[in-house]
Design a protein around this motif. Structure first.
Motif, PDB file in Angstrom:
ATOM      1  N   TYR A   3       0.826  -1.204   0.000  1.00  0.00           N
ATOM      2  CA  TYR A   3       0.000   0.000   0.000  1.00  0.00           C
ATOM      3  C   TYR A   3       0.862   1.257   0.000  1.00  0.00           C
ATOM      4  O   TYR A   3       0.701   2.146  -0.852  1.00  0.00           O
ATOM      5  N   TYR A   4       1.773   1.359   0.945  1.00  0.00           N
ATOM      6  CA  TYR A   4       2.584   2.572   1.043  1.00  0.00           C
ATOM      7  C   TYR A   4       3.465   2.770  -0.195  1.00  0.00           C
ATOM      8  O   TYR A   4       3.657   3.902  -0.654  1.00  0.00           O
ATOM      9  N   LYS A   5       3.972   1.698  -0.761  1.00  0.00           N
ATOM     10  CA  LYS A   5       4.825   1.824  -1.942  1.00  0.00           C
ATOM     11  C   LYS A   5       4.017   2.222  -3.169  1.00  0.00           C
ATOM     12  O   LYS A   5       4.384   3.153  -3.903  1.00  0.00           O
ATOM     13  N   SER A   6       2.905   1.533  -3.400  1.00  0.00           N
ATOM     14  CA  SER A   6       2.136   1.755  -4.620  1.00  0.00           C
ATOM     15  C   SER A   6       1.319   3.040  -4.593  1.00  0.00           C
ATOM     16  O   SER A   6       1.196   3.726  -5.602  1.00  0.00           O
ATOM     17  N   VAL A   7       0.760   3.358  -3.439  1.00  0.00           N
ATOM     18  CA  VAL A   7      -0.127   4.513  -3.345  1.00  0.00           C
ATOM     19  C   VAL A   7       0.642   5.802  -3.039  1.00  0.00           C
ATOM     20  O   VAL A   7       0.328   6.863  -3.570  1.00  0.00           O
ATOM     21  N   HIS A   8       1.664   5.704  -2.187  1.00  0.00           N
ATOM     22  CA  HIS A   8       2.357   6.907  -1.737  1.00  0.00           C
ATOM     23  C   HIS A   8       3.835   6.965  -2.117  1.00  0.00           C
ATOM     24  O   HIS A   8       4.522   7.926  -1.764  1.00  0.00           O
ATOM     25  N   GLY A   9       4.330   5.941  -2.789  1.00  0.00           N
ATOM     26  CA  GLY A   9       5.724   5.957  -3.216  1.00  0.00           C
ATOM     27  C   GLY A   9       6.720   5.797  -2.089  1.00  0.00           C
ATOM     28  O   GLY A   9       7.889   6.156  -2.228  1.00  0.00           O
ATOM     29  N   ARG A  10       6.275   5.255  -0.955  1.00  0.00           N
ATOM     30  CA  ARG A  10       7.154   5.088   0.202  1.00  0.00           C
ATOM     31  C   ARG A  10       7.574   3.625   0.317  1.00  0.00           C
ATOM     32  O   ARG A  10       6.732   2.737   0.443  1.00  0.00           O
ATOM     33  N   LYS A  11       8.867   3.381   0.323  1.00  0.00           N
ATOM     34  CA  LYS A  11       9.383   2.012   0.406  1.00  0.00           C
ATOM     35  C   LYS A  11       9.735   1.674   1.850  1.00  0.00           C
ATOM     36  O   LYS A  11      10.797   2.038   2.342  1.00  0.00           O
ATOM     37  N   GLY A  12       8.824   1.025   2.538  1.00  0.00           N
ATOM     38  CA  GLY A  12       9.072   0.609   3.909  1.00  0.00           C
ATOM     39  C   GLY A  12       8.705   1.671   4.929  1.00  0.00           C
ATOM     40  O   GLY A  12       8.452   2.830   4.599  1.00  0.00           O
ATOM     41  N   ILE A  13       8.663   1.268   6.170  1.00  0.00           N
ATOM     42  CA  ILE A  13       8.247   2.144   7.254  1.00  0.00           C
ATOM     43  C   ILE A  13       9.114   3.397   7.343  1.00  0.00           C
ATOM     44  O   ILE A  13       8.617   4.513   7.466  1.00  0.00           O
ATOM     45  N   ASN A  14      10.424   3.228   7.269  1.00  0.00           N
ATOM     46  CA  ASN A  14      11.334   4.360   7.370  1.00  0.00           C
ATOM     47  C   ASN A  14      11.605   5.032   6.034  1.00  0.00           C
ATOM     48  O   ASN A  14      12.350   6.015   5.970  1.00  0.00           O
ATOM     49  N   GLY A  15      11.022   4.489   4.970  1.00  0.00           N
ATOM     50  CA  GLY A  15      11.260   5.055   3.657  1.00  0.00           C
ATOM     51  C   GLY A  15      12.619   4.710   3.088  1.00  0.00           C
ATOM     52  O   GLY A  15      13.054   5.299   2.093  1.00  0.00           O
ATOM     53  N   ASP A  16      13.303   3.738   3.699  1.00  0.00           N
ATOM     54  CA  ASP A  16      14.655   3.379   3.277  1.00  0.00           C
ATOM     55  C   ASP A  16      14.741   2.001   2.629  1.00  0.00           C
ATOM     56  O   ASP A  16      15.832   1.488   2.377  1.00  0.00           O
ATOM     57  N   GLY A  17      13.572   1.388   2.355  1.00  0.00           N
ATOM     58  CA  GLY A  17      13.557   0.103   1.686  1.00  0.00           C
ATOM     59  C   GLY A  17      13.852  -1.091   2.568  1.00  0.00           C
ATOM     60  O   GLY A  17      13.940  -2.223   2.078  1.00  0.00           O
ATOM     61  N   LYS A  18      13.980  -0.869   3.865  1.00  0.00           N
ATOM     62  CA  LYS A  18      14.292  -1.971   4.779  1.00  0.00           C
ATOM     63  C   LYS A  18      13.024  -2.501   5.434  1.00  0.00           C
ATOM     64  O   LYS A  18      12.191  -1.733   5.908  1.00  0.00           O
ATOM     65  N   GLY A  19      12.883  -3.817   5.468  1.00  0.00           N
ATOM     66  CA  GLY A  19      11.719  -4.423   6.082  1.00  0.00           C
ATOM     67  C   GLY A  19      11.829  -4.486   7.599  1.00  0.00           C
ATOM     68  O   GLY A  19      12.931  -4.517   8.149  1.00  0.00           O
ATOM     69  N   ALA A  20      10.684  -4.488   8.250  1.00  0.00           N
ATOM     70  CA  ALA A  20      10.642  -4.654   9.703  1.00  0.00           C
ATOM     71  C   ALA A  20      10.610  -6.146  10.016  1.00  0.00           C
ATOM     72  O   ALA A  20      10.837  -6.984   9.139  1.00  0.00           O
ATOM     73  N   THR A  21      10.335  -6.493  11.273  1.00  0.00           N
ATOM     74  CA  THR A  21      10.121  -7.887  11.648  1.00  0.00           C
ATOM     75  C   THR A  21       8.814  -7.976  12.418  1.00  0.00           C
ATOM     76  O   THR A  21       8.329  -6.998  12.984  1.00  0.00           O
ATOM     77  N   SER A  22       8.242  -9.171  12.411  1.00  0.00           N
ATOM     78  CA  SER A  22       7.024  -9.432  13.182  1.00  0.00           C
ATOM     79  C   SER A  22       7.310 -10.563  14.167  1.00  0.00           C
ATOM     80  O   SER A  22       7.994 -11.534  13.828  1.00  0.00           O
ATOM     81  N   ARG A  23       6.779 -10.417  15.373  1.00  0.00           N
ATOM     82  CA  ARG A  23       6.907 -11.461  16.390  1.00  0.00           C
ATOM     83  C   ARG A  23       5.497 -11.849  16.830  1.00  0.00           C
ATOM     84  O   ARG A  23       4.706 -10.990  17.217  1.00  0.00           O
ATOM     85  N   VAL A  24       5.180 -13.116  16.752  1.00  0.00           N
ATOM     86  CA  VAL A  24       3.857 -13.585  17.171  1.00  0.00           C
ATOM     87  C   VAL A  24       3.975 -14.465  18.414  1.00  0.00           C
ATOM     88  O   VAL A  24       5.061 -14.888  18.790  1.00  0.00           O
TER      89      VAL A  24
END
Length: 546
Positions: free
Chosen positions: A301-322
């Motif tokens: 969503y953020y990349k396609s709609v707003h041109g933002r790559k990742g949360i920080n805008g730096d192209g780096k993915g976060a992690t999820s812990r369940v």
């Protein structure tokens, strides 16, 4: 860190600011995840920021850092004030919006952040400041000792129902977020909140009088759904012995199993045949699929709609812990580990990993990297609402038949125990506590409830007032003055809010300032005489912000 959903009377839960969200478990039949899963390739809108490569972004930040002394001089800062570069976005016309923190005589200035808007030529066109007050104090020598301040902060944490409070060494700061800047101490008190969520309470104390000036919770919270999205495709990576839940297409996002621990990184999910979970909480992988799927949808969503790559805008993915804790009815975002963490809900049967929960959580991270509105007062309500707004946007864009888009928050997780959602964007007061419109004292209302003002604004701007039926859900949105408001469509409303967030919101933005920022964003995108601009003003009037 942002986390959890609070649970007041009648089992009502509220999404908390930064990133916590509750959800259910997402899959039905075994979820298949393909290593080749790719983000959607929507064309970036013409009004989106330039999508910068990592090297281009680093170069802009480097340039801003090299020029920060001259910039400070150009915008009229005192000789004792220094700028610290935090972020930069660039428009297609070459305009840059560089976000700074600042220091005074070497001390951090809390509430002193600002955004410098510069033309392609480098000429400063405008500055958006968190405070218009002159940052200056008579002395930076504190009268109080750090030990006495720490003890006082622990007392404040106890009153805030934080167990196992442990005050870290206070740091000397300039507090400029509310009125005249003063010398103060900031103490971070760690511990555990009453529902089991980790706590990092920031307490601001006047360094001369010992008076508590402010406090805010770094761990913010939210809500979402799981086990409701059916069979989906998620990104995985083939390893030396099977597959691991690592999404190479989205910055290397990884999903870990905490196995009911309350600390640590957890263990990366792995599988022999790349078919994950069974759609039920009986499989530990099911919640992992939901978390990975929600992160995937939010990234796209953020990349396609707003041109933002990742949360920080730096192209780096976060992690999820369940699988955090045991029976933990919440989820939270933590900027410290750059991760989202999800509990399994009551009886460990309803993991909080739905689409809107994941999007709510990750958006707390986006807010932290951009406008960074304080999680208290009206700024906190705007912070929380921003996560709700983009949670709805992501859910609508997902077009998942098992969890269709709506303007309801947490409708799938049934935290209230009666089938009702946590929040309603068309008429927030339907939850029994949220505000439909601004009123004096709105900043003293819990941020999960004061967020209703902005949520309602966004609904009115998107859809308009009155009765509507959207994706099978019936809505009936009122206005503060009984006027009829016409919407501009959700797509335009999202772009206006995102532009305001990333260019004009600051740590101290309140509702009056948010109105000004969204009008400015509408002017940037559509013009000052446009229908969109006029309807932004009308939607704010509809929630009594004028």
């Amino acid at each position: 860190m942002t986390s959890h959903i609070s649970r007041p009377s009648r089992r009502r839960s509220t999404l908390a600011i930064a990133t916590a969200v509750t959800a259910g478990a997402l899959l039905t039949a075994g979820l298949t995840t393909g290593a080749s899963a790719q983000p959607e390739k929507d064309a970036a809108p013409s009004d989106a920021p330039v999508t910068l490569s990592a090297s281009a972004r680093a170069e802009l930040l480097q340039d801003a850092n090299a020029d920060k002394a001259a910039t400070a001089d150009r915008i009229g800062l005192d000789a004792k004030e220094k700028l610290v570069v935090r972020d930069v976005v660039k428009d297609s016309d070459g305009t840059t919006h560089t976000r700074y923190e600042r220091t005074y005589d070497g001390l951090p200035v809390l509430g002193g952040d600002l955004v410098v808007h510069a033309a392609k030529s480098g000429k400063v066109e405008d500055v958006t400041k968190a405070t218009e007050a002159s940052v200056k104090v008579p002395s930076t020598d504190a009268k109080l000792t750090r030990s006495s301040v720490a003890k006082s902060a622990e007392s404040s944490a106890a009153k805030a129902k934080t167990a196992q409070a442990d005050a870290q060494a206070p740091r000397k700061v300039i507090w400029a977020a509310s009125g005249k800047p003063v010398l103060a101490y900031e103490t971070v008190v760690t511990g555990v909140q009453k529902d089991g969520t980790p706590s990092r309470l920031h307490v601001i104390t006047d360094a001369a009088t010992g008076k508590k000036l402010y406090q805010f919770q770094e761990i913010e919270t939210g809500t979402g759904n799981s086990q409701y999205s059916g069979k989906v495709t998620i990104g995985s990576k083939k390893g030396t012995s099977g597959y691991e839940l690592t999404d190479k297409a989205r910055g290397g996002h990884r999903t870990y199993d905490l196995k009911h621990a309350e600390s640590g990184a957890g263990k990366l999910f792995k599988d022999a045949n790349d078919v994950w979970g069974n759609g039920k909480p009986s499989s530990a992988q099911t919640a992992a699929v939901d978390a990975a799927y929600g992160a995937q949808l939010t990234w796209d969503y953020y990349k396609s709609v707003h041109g933002r790559k990742g949360i920080n805008g730096d192209g780096k993915g976060a992690t999820s812990r369940v699988h955090f804790g045991n029976g933990y009815v919440n989820a939270f975002w933590d900027s410290g580990c750059f991760c989202m963490t999800y509990g399994d809900g009551e009886g460990n049967k309803k993991p909080l990993t739905s689409i809107d929960v994941a999007a709510h959580e990750m958006t707390h991270g986006v807010t932290s990297a951009t406008g960074n509105m304080e999680y208290s007062g009206e700024a906190g309500g705007l912070n929380e609402a921003t996560s709700d707004i983009f949670a709805a946007a992501v859910e609508f864009r997902a077009k998942n038949p098992k969890d269709v888009g709506d303007y309801l928050i947490g409708e799938k997780i049934d935290i209230n125990g009666d089938g009702t959602p946590l929040r309603y964007m068309d008429k927030p007061s339907k939850d029994g506590a949220s505000l439909d419109k601004w009123k004096a004292g709105a900043g003293r209302v819990d941020v999960h409830y004061s967020s209703g003002i902005a949520n309602h604004f966004f609904y009115l701007l998107s859809e308009g007032s009155g009765k509507k039926r959207i994706n099978g859900v019936q809505y009936n949105s009122p206005t503060a003055d009984g006027s009829k408001v016409l919407g501009i469509g959700r797509a335009k409303a999202e772009k206006i809010w995102f532009r305001a967030l990333t260019r004009y919101f600051t740590s101290t933005t309140d509702y009056k300032a948010a109105r000004k920022a969204t009008l400015r964003a509408a002017k940037d995108l559509y013009g000052a005489t446009s229908t969109e601009y006029k309807r932004v003003a009308a939607a704010w009037a509809g929630v009594n912000v004028k």
